[in-house]
Design a protein around this motif. Structure first.
Motif, PDB file in Angstrom:
ATOM      1  N   ARG A  81       0.514  -1.044  -0.363  1.00  0.00           N
ATOM      2  CA  ARG A  81      -0.012   0.376  -0.068  1.00  0.00           C
ATOM      3  C   ARG A  81       0.452   1.461  -0.085  1.00  0.00           C
ATOM      4  NH1 ARG A  81      -3.263  -3.137   4.006  1.00  0.00           N
ATOM      5  NH2 ARG A  81      -5.228  -4.014   3.012  1.00  0.00           N
ATOM      6  N   LYS A  82       1.979   1.365   0.571  1.00  0.00           N
ATOM      7  CA  LYS A  82       2.492   2.393   1.039  1.00  0.00           C
ATOM      8  C   LYS A  82       3.870   3.187  -0.359  1.00  0.00           C
ATOM      9  CE  LYS A  82       5.821   4.336   4.758  1.00  0.00           C
ATOM     10  NZ  LYS A  82       6.390   3.760   5.470  1.00  0.00           N
ATOM     11  N   TYR A  83       3.969   2.017  -1.174  1.00  0.00           N
ATOM     12  CA  TYR A  83       5.032   1.925  -2.294  1.00  0.00           C
ATOM     13  C   TYR A  83       4.590   1.088  -3.535  1.00  0.00           C
ATOM     14  CZ  TYR A  83       8.372   2.792   2.130  1.00  0.00           C
ATOM     15  OH  TYR A  83       8.025   3.196   3.209  1.00  0.00           O
ATOM     16  N   GLY A  84       3.624   0.927  -3.460  1.00  0.00           N
ATOM     17  CA  GLY A  84       2.793   0.299  -4.554  1.00  0.00           C
ATOM     18  C   GLY A  84       2.593   1.234  -5.841  1.00  0.00           C
ATOM     19  N   LYS A  85       2.747   2.614  -5.022  1.00  0.00           N
ATOM     20  CA  LYS A  85       2.034   3.598  -6.456  1.00  0.00           C
ATOM     21  C   LYS A  85       3.819   4.027  -6.915  1.00  0.00           C
ATOM     22  CE  LYS A  85      -2.210   5.042  -5.688  1.00  0.00           C
ATOM     23  NZ  LYS A  85      -2.324   5.796  -4.839  1.00  0.00           N
ATOM     24  N   GLN A  86       4.433   4.015  -6.529  1.00  0.00           N
ATOM     25  CA  GLN A  86       6.198   4.198  -6.769  1.00  0.00           C
ATOM     26  C   GLN A  86       6.972   2.586  -7.013  1.00  0.00           C
ATOM     27  OE1 GLN A  86       8.000   5.653  -2.848  1.00  0.00           O
ATOM     28  NE2 GLN A  86       6.277   6.347  -1.918  1.00  0.00           N
ATOM     29  N   GLY A  87       6.439   1.504  -7.269  1.00  0.00           N
ATOM     30  CA  GLY A  87       6.742   0.756  -7.951  1.00  0.00           C
ATOM     31  C   GLY A  87       7.478  -0.624  -7.293  1.00  0.00           C
ATOM     32  N   LEU A  88       6.586  -0.726  -6.758  1.00  0.00           N
ATOM     33  CA  LEU A  88       6.927  -1.419  -6.047  1.00  0.00           C
ATOM     34  C   LEU A  88       5.934  -2.629  -5.713  1.00  0.00           C
ATOM     35  CD1 LEU A  88       8.577  -3.064  -3.346  1.00  0.00           C
ATOM     36  CD2 LEU A  88       7.083  -2.505  -2.023  1.00  0.00           C
ATOM     37  N   GLN A  89       6.597  -4.095  -5.933  1.00  0.00           N
ATOM     38  CA  GLN A  89       5.154  -4.927  -6.469  1.00  0.00           C
ATOM     39  C   GLN A  89       6.098  -6.231  -6.080  1.00  0.00           C
ATOM     40  OE1 GLN A  89       2.881  -5.207  -9.198  1.00  0.00           O
ATOM     41  NE2 GLN A  89       3.328  -3.046  -8.646  1.00  0.00           N
ATOM     42  N   ILE A  90       4.937  -6.811  -4.791  1.00  0.00           N
ATOM     43  CA  ILE A  90       5.030  -7.635  -4.166  1.00  0.00           C
ATOM     44  C   ILE A  90       4.306  -9.118  -4.921  1.00  0.00           C
ATOM     45  CG2 ILE A  90       4.696  -8.946  -1.762  1.00  0.00           C
ATOM     46  CD1 ILE A  90       4.502  -6.608  -0.809  1.00  0.00           C
ATOM     47  N   LEU A  91       5.032 -10.651  -4.548  1.00  0.00           N
ATOM     48  CA  LEU A  91       4.695 -12.029  -4.820  1.00  0.00           C
ATOM     49  C   LEU A  91       4.285 -12.604  -3.976  1.00  0.00           C
ATOM     50  CD1 LEU A  91       3.523 -14.382  -7.513  1.00  0.00           C
ATOM     51  CD2 LEU A  91       5.614 -13.671  -7.479  1.00  0.00           C
ATOM     52  N   GLY A  92       4.052 -13.032  -3.625  1.00  0.00           N
ATOM     53  CA  GLY A  92       3.335 -14.294  -2.520  1.00  0.00           C
ATOM     54  C   GLY A  92       3.729 -15.883  -2.979  1.00  0.00           C
ATOM     55  N   LEU A  93       4.747 -16.596  -2.610  1.00  0.00           N
ATOM     56  CA  LEU A  93       4.910 -18.368  -2.824  1.00  0.00           C
ATOM     57  C   LEU A  93       5.124 -19.116  -1.785  1.00  0.00           C
ATOM     58  CD1 LEU A  93       7.694 -17.524  -5.704  1.00  0.00           C
ATOM     59  CD2 LEU A  93       5.151 -17.481  -6.222  1.00  0.00           C
ATOM     60  N   SER A  94       4.156 -19.591  -2.574  1.00  0.00           N
ATOM     61  CA  SER A  94       3.548 -20.409  -0.874  1.00  0.00           C
ATOM     62  C   SER A  94       4.434 -21.787  -1.055  1.00  0.00           C
ATOM     63  CB  SER A  94       2.087 -20.842  -0.562  1.00  0.00           C
ATOM     64  OG  SER A  94       1.504 -21.123  -0.090  1.00  0.00           O
ATOM     65  N   LEU A  95       4.866 -22.096   0.049  1.00  0.00           N
ATOM     66  CA  LEU A  95       5.206 -24.148   0.010  1.00  0.00           C
ATOM     67  C   LEU A  95       4.338 -24.794   0.499  1.00  0.00           C
ATOM     68  CD1 LEU A  95       7.869 -21.725  -0.388  1.00  0.00           C
ATOM     69  CD2 LEU A  95       9.243 -23.275   0.743  1.00  0.00           C
ATOM     70  N   ASP A  96       3.444 -24.118   0.611  1.00  0.00           N
ATOM     71  CA  ASP A  96       2.106 -25.632   0.897  1.00  0.00           C
ATOM     72  C   ASP A  96       2.170 -26.824   0.091  1.00  0.00           C
ATOM     73  OD1 ASP A  96       0.440 -24.566   3.571  1.00  0.00           O
ATOM     74  OD2 ASP A  96       1.412 -22.456   2.022  1.00  0.00           O
ATOM     75  N   ASP A  97       1.544 -28.035   0.240  1.00  0.00           N
ATOM     76  CA  ASP A  97       1.864 -29.039  -0.687  1.00  0.00           C
ATOM     77  C   ASP A  97      -0.067 -28.936  -1.917  1.00  0.00           C
ATOM     78  OD1 ASP A  97       4.342 -29.991   0.267  1.00  0.00           O
ATOM     79  OD2 ASP A  97       3.063 -31.064   1.977  1.00  0.00           O
ATOM     80  N   GLY A  98       0.000 -28.020  -3.051  1.00  0.00           N
ATOM     81  CA  GLY A  98      -0.467 -28.177  -3.493  1.00  0.00           C
ATOM     82  C   GLY A  98      -1.647 -28.220  -2.715  1.00  0.00           C
ATOM     83  N   ASP A  99      -2.247 -27.577  -1.920  1.00  0.00           N
ATOM     84  CA  ASP A  99      -3.704 -27.628  -1.168  1.00  0.00           C
ATOM     85  C   ASP A  99      -4.161 -25.838  -1.794  1.00  0.00           C
ATOM     86  OD1 ASP A  99      -6.183 -27.441  -0.593  1.00  0.00           O
ATOM     87  OD2 ASP A  99      -5.814 -28.634   1.401  1.00  0.00           O
ATOM     88  N   GLU A 100      -4.743 -25.891  -3.034  1.00  0.00           N
ATOM     89  CA  GLU A 100      -5.034 -24.622  -3.131  1.00  0.00           C
ATOM     90  C   GLU A 100      -6.340 -24.055  -1.988  1.00  0.00           C
ATOM     91  OE1 GLU A 100      -5.563 -22.158  -7.496  1.00  0.00           O
ATOM     92  OE2 GLU A 100      -3.847 -23.343  -7.376  1.00  0.00           O
ATOM     93  N   ASP A 101      -7.060 -24.954  -2.451  1.00  0.00           N
ATOM     94  CA  ASP A 101      -8.485 -24.538  -0.944  1.00  0.00           C
ATOM     95  C   ASP A 101      -7.661 -24.122   0.086  1.00  0.00           C
ATOM     96  OD1 ASP A 101     -10.390 -24.876  -3.593  1.00  0.00           O
ATOM     97  OD2 ASP A 101     -11.066 -26.921  -2.721  1.00  0.00           O
TER      98      ASP A 101
END
Length: 170
Positions: A81-101
């Motif tokens: 929220r604070k830096y997104g308009k300045q060019g920050l992007q965040i990507l979450g990568l989960s190591l959960d075992d394939g349970d997308e629900d």
């Protein structure tokens, strides 16, 4: 003499076991190109590292069952929220075992404001993951700026200071 031979055989066997038992987990170094990644977000969006060229990218490797990972979410949402308009992007990568629900429920319950995808074993190996949470900050050119492990206040403050510095670069 038999003891020396037995000991030598044991040492050789142990060395071979260590050398061949586990895959190599090379950790990407500061200044090196970030390892490529191709994932599909929980919303169905195709994501690759090329999508983030020209942005500062925070890659958060986490798991829904990991307390420090869960505790870091409000901070990451705040950074977005604070830096997104300045060019920050965040990507979450989960190591959960394939349970997308389970992952989708986590996204809703924690009100994540950034895309999330499951990280396959290749990505985990490419990024040398050994503990959670692990965050990589990637600069605008696609190079590793730094890696942060854990979720202490000092770690989060250092990460935010680096993000501000990278956003200011042309």
């Amino acid at each position: 003499m038999r003891i020396v031979r037995a000991l030598t055989a044991f040492v050789v066997a142990a060395a071979l076991t260590v050398a061949f038992a586990a895959p190599s987990f090379a950790i990407p170094q500061k200044g090196s190109p970030a390892p490529p990644l191709k994932v599909v977000s929980t919303s169905g969006q195709q994501i690759s590292l090329a999508n983030y060229r020209g942005y500062v990218l925070v890659i958060d490797f986490f798991a829904t069952w990991c307390p420090p990972c869960r505790d870091a979410v409000p901070h990451l949402n705040g950074l977005s929220r604070k830096y997104g308009k300045q060019g920050l992007q965040i990507l979450g990568l989960s190591l959960d075992d394939g349970d997308e629900d389970v992952l989708k429920d986590f996204i809703v319950s924690k009100r994540l404001v950034y895309p999330v995808a499951l990280a396959g074993h290749d990505i985990q190996t490419d990024y040398g993951l050994r503990s959670l949470p692990t965050v990589y900050v990637i600069d605008k050119r696609g190079n590793v700026a730094d890696r942060f492990m854990g979720g202490s206040d000092a770690t989060l403050k250092n990460m935010e200071n680096l993000i501000k510095k990278l956003l200011a670069e042309k």
